[in-house]
Write a protein that holds these residues in place. Sequence first.
Motif, mmCIF file in Angstrom:
data_model
loop_
_atom_site.group_PDB
_atom_site.id
_atom_site.type_symbol
_atom_site.label_atom_id
_atom_site.label_comp_id
_atom_site.label_asym_id
_atom_site.label_seq_id
_atom_site.Cartn_x
_atom_site.Cartn_y
_atom_site.Cartn_z
ATOM 1 N N TYR A 95 0.838 -1.191 0.000
ATOM 2 C CA TYR A 95 0.000 0.000 0.000
ATOM 3 C C TYR A 95 0.874 1.242 0.000
ATOM 4 O O TYR A 95 1.900 1.296 0.671
ATOM 5 C CB TYR A 95 -0.929 -0.007 1.219
ATOM 6 C CG TYR A 95 -2.005 -1.055 1.117
ATOM 7 C CD1 TYR A 95 -3.265 -0.741 0.643
ATOM 8 C CD2 TYR A 95 -1.746 -2.370 1.462
ATOM 9 C CE1 TYR A 95 -4.250 -1.708 0.520
ATOM 10 C CE2 TYR A 95 -2.718 -3.358 1.344
ATOM 11 C CZ TYR A 95 -3.975 -3.012 0.884
ATOM 12 O OH TYR A 95 -4.941 -3.968 0.759
ATOM 13 N N SER A 104 -6.364 3.447 -6.389
ATOM 14 C CA SER A 104 -7.137 2.597 -5.472
ATOM 15 C C SER A 104 -7.827 3.481 -4.441
ATOM 16 O O SER A 104 -7.182 4.331 -3.828
ATOM 17 C CB SER A 104 -6.224 1.593 -4.759
ATOM 18 O OG SER A 104 -6.925 0.948 -3.699
ATOM 19 N N LYS A 159 -8.751 2.571 -1.699
ATOM 20 C CA LYS A 159 -8.447 2.048 -0.367
ATOM 21 C C LYS A 159 -7.100 2.569 0.151
ATOM 22 O O LYS A 159 -6.602 2.109 1.170
ATOM 23 C CB LYS A 159 -8.443 0.519 -0.382
ATOM 24 C CG LYS A 159 -9.789 -0.084 -0.776
ATOM 25 C CD LYS A 159 -9.782 -1.588 -0.681
ATOM 26 C CE LYS A 159 -11.103 -2.182 -1.136
ATOM 27 N NZ LYS A 159 -12.251 -1.687 -0.381
ATOM 28 N N GLN A 160 -6.517 3.524 -0.566
ATOM 29 C CA GLN A 160 -5.230 4.078 -0.154
ATOM 30 C C GLN A 160 -5.345 5.603 -0.048
ATOM 31 O O GLN A 160 -6.115 6.216 -0.786
ATOM 32 C CB GLN A 160 -4.136 3.673 -1.146
ATOM 33 C CG GLN A 160 -4.038 2.158 -1.316
ATOM 34 C CD GLN A 160 -2.821 1.730 -2.115
ATOM 35 O OE1 GLN A 160 -1.762 2.310 -1.990
ATOM 36 N NE2 GLN A 160 -2.973 0.703 -2.934
ATOM 37 N N GLY A 170 -3.674 -0.606 12.085
ATOM 38 C CA GLY A 170 -2.910 -1.693 11.487
ATOM 39 C C GLY A 170 -2.036 -2.394 12.512
ATOM 40 O O GLY A 170 -1.465 -1.755 13.394
ATOM 41 N N GLU A 225 -0.533 -8.213 9.918
ATOM 42 C CA GLU A 225 0.475 -8.367 8.870
ATOM 43 C C GLU A 225 1.664 -9.078 9.507
ATOM 44 O O GLU A 225 2.411 -8.480 10.287
ATOM 45 C CB GLU A 225 0.886 -6.992 8.348
ATOM 46 C CG GLU A 225 1.920 -7.027 7.259
ATOM 47 C CD GLU A 225 1.350 -7.424 5.901
ATOM 48 O OE1 GLU A 225 2.143 -7.835 5.038
ATOM 49 O OE2 GLU A 225 0.113 -7.335 5.718
ATOM 50 N N SER A 232 3.688 0.401 4.588
ATOM 51 C CA SER A 232 2.620 -0.122 3.751
ATOM 52 C C SER A 232 1.335 -0.303 4.554
ATOM 53 O O SER A 232 0.248 0.084 4.121
ATOM 54 C CB SER A 232 3.054 -1.456 3.141
ATOM 55 O OG SER A 232 2.001 -2.041 2.396
ATOM 56 N N ARG A 270 -2.418 1.749 4.218
ATOM 57 C CA ARG A 270 -3.694 1.049 4.065
ATOM 58 C C ARG A 270 -4.680 1.432 5.159
ATOM 59 O O ARG A 270 -5.840 1.762 4.894
ATOM 60 C CB ARG A 270 -3.444 -0.463 4.089
ATOM 61 C CG ARG A 270 -4.710 -1.316 3.992
ATOM 62 C CD ARG A 270 -4.370 -2.770 4.250
ATOM 63 N NE ARG A 270 -3.969 -2.995 5.625
ATOM 64 C CZ ARG A 270 -3.235 -4.027 6.042
ATOM 65 N NH1 ARG A 270 -2.797 -4.914 5.164
ATOM 66 N NH2 ARG A 270 -2.926 -4.172 7.300
ATOM 67 N N ASN A 271 -4.233 1.394 6.408
ATOM 68 C CA ASN A 271 -5.158 1.607 7.511
ATOM 69 C C ASN A 271 -5.498 3.069 7.739
ATOM 70 O O ASN A 271 -6.577 3.390 8.241
ATOM 71 C CB ASN A 271 -4.606 0.967 8.790
ATOM 72 C CG ASN A 271 -4.716 -0.536 8.762
ATOM 73 O OD1 ASN A 271 -3.904 -1.217 8.153
ATOM 74 N ND2 ASN A 271 -5.751 -1.072 9.390
#
Length: 387
Positions: free
Chosen positions: A3, A52, A54-55, A216, A235, A270, A274-275
Motif C-alpha cells: 500500500y 485505489s 483504499k489508499q 494496522g 500483517e 505499507s 492502508r489503515n
Amino acid sequence: MTYKYQLIFLGDINNNACNTIKVRFFDKIHSIGLRDNMFEIIYNETFERKYSNKQPSFVFYFGNLNHSEKDIDILKVLLDNGDAILPIYFGDNFEAEVPKIIHVMNGRQYIADHIEKYINYAFESMRLLRENRKLFISYRRTDSSAVANQLFDAFVRNNYDVFLDTYSINPAKNFQEELHHRMTDCDVLIQLYTNDFKNSKWCNEEIISANQKQIGVVEIIWPDCTPDIHNLLCEPIQLTQKMFMNEDFHNGSCCITEECIENIVNAVESVRARNLAARQDNLVGEFVEEARKQGRQLIQEYRYLVETLKDDIIRLFIPAIGIPQSYDCFDSLRFRKLLDNEKIELFLIYDDLRIRKKWVEHLEWLNESLEVKTIKKKDFELWLKNN
C-alpha cells in the motif's frame, strides 16, 4: 499487496507549476527521511490502472482557460470517494479555469513563493507531518527489549512519534488504561511476538482493540513461534535465526540485523498507508452518509468537509484520526483566517472508542468554552438532526 500514498496530478499538468510542486514534494519527503517507493504518482492516463480508493490520496488539479473541463470523469470518481482535491488556478478567474463540479472548493491562485504551503496541504491530508506519524510498539521485556529499542530508534529516524512503555508512560499513570488510550492515537501497532508475549492476555486484547479502531497490526514473529488463528488479522513478519545478530534470539538482549530492520520499516509504511485510508474513509464516510440520509450535501476539501448554509454561513467539519487534543481545536481556528470568512463554524469529528472517559469529558467541557466544537462518531445522527 504493497500500500502506498497516492499523489494525483490532473488538469493542465504540462506546466512548470506541476513539475515544480512534484520536485519540491519529493525534496521534502527526502528531508524527513521518507522514501520515494512509499508513493504512487498518478496522472489521468494512468488513473484507471493505478488508482485505489483504499489508499490515502491527495489531488492537485491545475487549471487552464482553454481546458477548464478536463478530467471531469476522474474528478467525479475522486469526489465520490471523498479524496482531498486542491484546485490551483493561474489567472484572475478561478471558475473559468476549473471544472464546474469543483467550483465549490477552495482553490488557490498559483504563487511561486507559496509552493511550500501547497505541499503542506498534501502532507497534512496524508498525515505525514511528524506529530501525526504515530507508532505503538508492544513487547515483553524479558525476551525482546533490545529489539524493541532497535525499532524505537529506527522509527524515530524515519520521522515517527513512537510509543514505547519504557520511554512513554509516567510512573503515576494507570498503566493498562494509558496503553489503550495511547494505542487509540497510533497509526500502527507493532507486536514483538515471542513465546512469553503470545501467552499474555494483553496480546489478544491489543489485537481486538486495534481491529475495533482499524489500527494496522504488524506482528514480528520469533523463529521458534507458530502463528495463531488471530494472526490472520495482522500483517505477519516471520523472523528466521539468520536475521539475528550472531543468530541468537533466546534472550532479551538479542538484536536483529539492519537489513531486517529496514524490511520491517517498509512493511509498517505499507500497513500505515492502508489503515490510514480505512480510518479516514470510515470516519468521513459515515458522517457524509448520515448527512445524505438527512438531505444535506457535504463537499470534501483537502483537510475538511464543507457545508454551505443560508446567509453565507459555512460549516467546516475536520476529521481527527486518533485522539483530538485541545491544540487541534485551537489549530482549527486558522481555517477561518485562511478562508477570510468570519461566518465559518468549525467542528472536529472523531471516534471516541477506547479513548479515556476523562479525555472525552475534557473535550465536552472545551465545547462550552471554545469556538471549535467536537462531535463524537456515535452522535453523528443525533447531532445532524438537531443542528
